[in-house]
Design a protein around this motif. Sequence first.
Motif, PDB file in Angstrom:
ATOM      1  N   LEU A   1       0.821  -1.210   0.000  1.00  0.00           N
ATOM      2  CA  LEU A   1       0.000   0.000   0.000  1.00  0.00           C
ATOM      3  C   LEU A   1       0.859   1.266   0.000  1.00  0.00           C
ATOM      4  N   ILE A   2       1.816   1.334   0.885  1.00  0.00           N
ATOM      5  CA  ILE A   2       2.675   2.530   0.970  1.00  0.00           C
ATOM      6  C   ILE A   2       3.538   2.660  -0.284  1.00  0.00           C
ATOM      7  N   GLY A   3       4.094   1.547  -0.759  1.00  0.00           N
ATOM      8  CA  GLY A   3       4.919   1.581  -1.965  1.00  0.00           C
ATOM      9  C   GLY A   3       4.135   2.014  -3.188  1.00  0.00           C
ATOM     10  N   SER A   4       2.889   1.542  -3.295  1.00  0.00           N
ATOM     11  CA  SER A   4       2.054   1.931  -4.439  1.00  0.00           C
ATOM     12  C   SER A   4       1.702   3.406  -4.394  1.00  0.00           C
ATOM     13  N   ILE A   5       1.344   3.871  -3.204  1.00  0.00           N
ATOM     14  CA  ILE A   5       0.994   5.289  -3.068  1.00  0.00           C
ATOM     15  C   ILE A   5       2.203   6.166  -3.377  1.00  0.00           C
ATOM     16  N   LEU A   6       3.362   5.782  -2.854  1.00  0.00           N
ATOM     17  CA  LEU A   6       4.568   6.563  -3.128  1.00  0.00           C
ATOM     18  C   LEU A   6       4.954   6.505  -4.609  1.00  0.00           C
ATOM     19  N   TRP A   7       4.725   5.353  -5.244  1.00  0.00           N
ATOM     20  CA  TRP A   7       5.019   5.247  -6.676  1.00  0.00           C
ATOM     21  C   TRP A   7       4.197   6.254  -7.472  1.00  0.00           C
ATOM     22  N   PHE A   8       2.889   6.288  -7.181  1.00  0.00           N
ATOM     23  CA  PHE A   8       2.032   7.185  -7.954  1.00  0.00           C
ATOM     24  C   PHE A   8       2.249   8.653  -7.604  1.00  0.00           C
ATOM     25  N   THR A   9       2.718   8.944  -6.402  1.00  0.00           N
ATOM     26  CA  THR A   9       2.927  10.346  -6.039  1.00  0.00           C
ATOM     27  C   THR A   9       4.330  10.853  -6.338  1.00  0.00           C
ATOM     28  N   LEU A  10       5.347   9.995  -6.122  1.00  0.00           N
ATOM     29  CA  LEU A  10       6.722  10.473  -6.261  1.00  0.00           C
ATOM     30  C   LEU A  10       7.511   9.822  -7.399  1.00  0.00           C
ATOM     31  N   GLY A  11       7.272   8.571  -7.667  1.00  0.00           N
ATOM     32  CA  GLY A  11       8.159   7.837  -8.553  1.00  0.00           C
ATOM     33  C   GLY A  11       7.866   7.922 -10.018  1.00  0.00           C
ATOM     34  N   ARG A  12       6.710   8.317 -10.377  1.00  0.00           N
ATOM     35  CA  ARG A  12       6.273   8.266 -11.763  1.00  0.00           C
ATOM     36  C   ARG A  12       6.296   9.650 -12.379  1.00  0.00           C
ATOM     37  N   GLU A  13       6.729   9.717 -13.625  1.00  0.00           N
ATOM     38  CA  GLU A  13       6.762  10.979 -14.377  1.00  0.00           C
ATOM     39  C   GLU A  13       5.433  11.103 -15.130  1.00  0.00           C
ATOM     40  N   TYR A  14       4.706  12.160 -14.860  1.00  0.00           N
ATOM     41  CA  TYR A  14       3.438  12.393 -15.552  1.00  0.00           C
ATOM     42  C   TYR A  14       3.688  13.291 -16.752  1.00  0.00           C
ATOM     43  N   GLU A  15       3.001  12.986 -17.839  1.00  0.00           N
ATOM     44  CA  GLU A  15       3.157  13.784 -19.070  1.00  0.00           C
ATOM     45  C   GLU A  15       2.426  15.107 -18.914  1.00  0.00           C
ATOM     46  N   GLN A  16       3.036  16.146 -19.419  1.00  0.00           N
ATOM     47  CA  GLN A  16       2.406  17.459 -19.399  1.00  0.00           C
ATOM     48  C   GLN A  16       1.630  17.640 -20.698  1.00  0.00           C
ATOM     49  N   ARG A  17       0.379  17.968 -20.590  1.00  0.00           N
ATOM     50  CA  ARG A  17      -0.436  18.181 -21.789  1.00  0.00           C
ATOM     51  C   ARG A  17      -0.185  19.592 -22.318  1.00  0.00           C
ATOM     52  N   SER A  18       0.058  19.657 -23.608  1.00  0.00           N
ATOM     53  CA  SER A  18       0.291  20.970 -24.194  1.00  0.00           C
ATOM     54  C   SER A  18      -1.020  21.639 -24.581  1.00  0.00           C
ATOM     55  N   THR A  19      -2.055  20.844 -24.787  1.00  0.00           N
ATOM     56  CA  THR A  19      -3.355  21.403 -25.135  1.00  0.00           C
ATOM     57  C   THR A  19      -4.371  20.942 -24.097  1.00  0.00           C
ATOM     58  N   PRO A  20      -5.291  21.790 -23.728  1.00  0.00           N
ATOM     59  CA  PRO A  20      -6.293  21.385 -22.747  1.00  0.00           C
ATOM     60  C   PRO A  20      -7.249  20.361 -23.342  1.00  0.00           C
ATOM     61  N   MET A  21      -7.685  19.444 -22.486  1.00  0.00           N
ATOM     62  CA  MET A  21      -8.671  18.468 -22.951  1.00  0.00           C
ATOM     63  C   MET A  21     -10.033  19.133 -22.941  1.00  0.00           C
ATOM     64  N   SER A  22     -10.781  18.916 -24.004  1.00  0.00           N
ATOM     65  CA  SER A  22     -12.115  19.500 -24.055  1.00  0.00           C
ATOM     66  C   SER A  22     -12.945  18.740 -25.063  1.00  0.00           C
ATOM     67  N   PHE A  23     -14.202  19.007 -25.027  1.00  0.00           N
ATOM     68  CA  PHE A  23     -15.094  18.460 -26.019  1.00  0.00           C
ATOM     69  C   PHE A  23     -15.277  19.492 -27.108  1.00  0.00           C
ATOM     70  N   GLY A  24     -15.724  19.055 -28.235  1.00  0.00           N
ATOM     71  CA  GLY A  24     -15.992  19.992 -29.310  1.00  0.00           C
ATOM     72  C   GLY A  24     -14.820  20.156 -30.249  1.00  0.00           C
ATOM     73  N   ASP A  25     -14.853  21.201 -30.995  1.00  0.00           N
ATOM     74  CA  ASP A  25     -13.857  21.471 -32.015  1.00  0.00           C
ATOM     75  C   ASP A  25     -12.545  21.908 -31.361  1.00  0.00           C
ATOM     76  N   PRO A  26     -11.449  21.146 -31.546  1.00  0.00           N
ATOM     77  CA  PRO A  26     -10.198  21.515 -30.875  1.00  0.00           C
ATOM     78  C   PRO A  26      -9.583  22.798 -31.408  1.00  0.00           C
ATOM     79  N   ARG A  27      -9.989  23.226 -32.597  1.00  0.00           N
ATOM     80  CA  ARG A  27      -9.400  24.449 -33.153  1.00  0.00           C
ATOM     81  C   ARG A  27      -9.767  25.675 -32.339  1.00  0.00           C
ATOM     82  N   ARG A  28     -10.866  25.622 -31.612  1.00  0.00           N
ATOM     83  CA  ARG A  28     -11.242  26.814 -30.840  1.00  0.00           C
ATOM     84  C   ARG A  28     -10.366  26.998 -29.616  1.00  0.00           C
ATOM     85  N   TRP A  29      -9.600  25.965 -29.230  1.00  0.00           N
ATOM     86  CA  TRP A  29      -8.718  26.065 -28.079  1.00  0.00           C
ATOM     87  C   TRP A  29      -7.302  26.445 -28.469  1.00  0.00           C
TER      88      TRP A  29
END
Length: 121
Positions: A44-72
């Motif tokens: 439990l502690i190892g899994s929580i620490l993995w997801f909080t500290l050990g893993r690199e999360y990707e940075q999104r360059s465009t916001p997620m949204s519904f609809g036409d992506p060109r408006r964003w």
Amino acid sequence: MPVLALLTLAVMVIALIDAITRRDDQVKHMPKFVWVFFIVLLPLIGSILWFTLGREYEQRSTPMSFGDPRRWQRDAQPTPPPAPRESRTTEQQIADLEREMHLADLEEQVRRRRAEDGSAG
């Protein structure tokens, strides 16, 4: 109590799969095999620490949204207006169409005559 154990087991399995399938450049602070060992040793502690500290999360360059992506798109250039067509009258357009029809008829006659000459010879 069994629900907590199943929940811990599920989190541990998900963390192990995630840690094992990550590329080495997506793992932070410790080598991948140390994280895997830590997750197995303290599930439990190892899994929580993995997801909080050990893993690199990707940075999104465009916001997620519904609809036409060109408006964003912030830096989107406005589309240029279509080039103005040369103004032709209806009579001129009809005359062009008649010329095209006449040329198509002539081409069909040439094809028929060539076919007749080819089958006669």
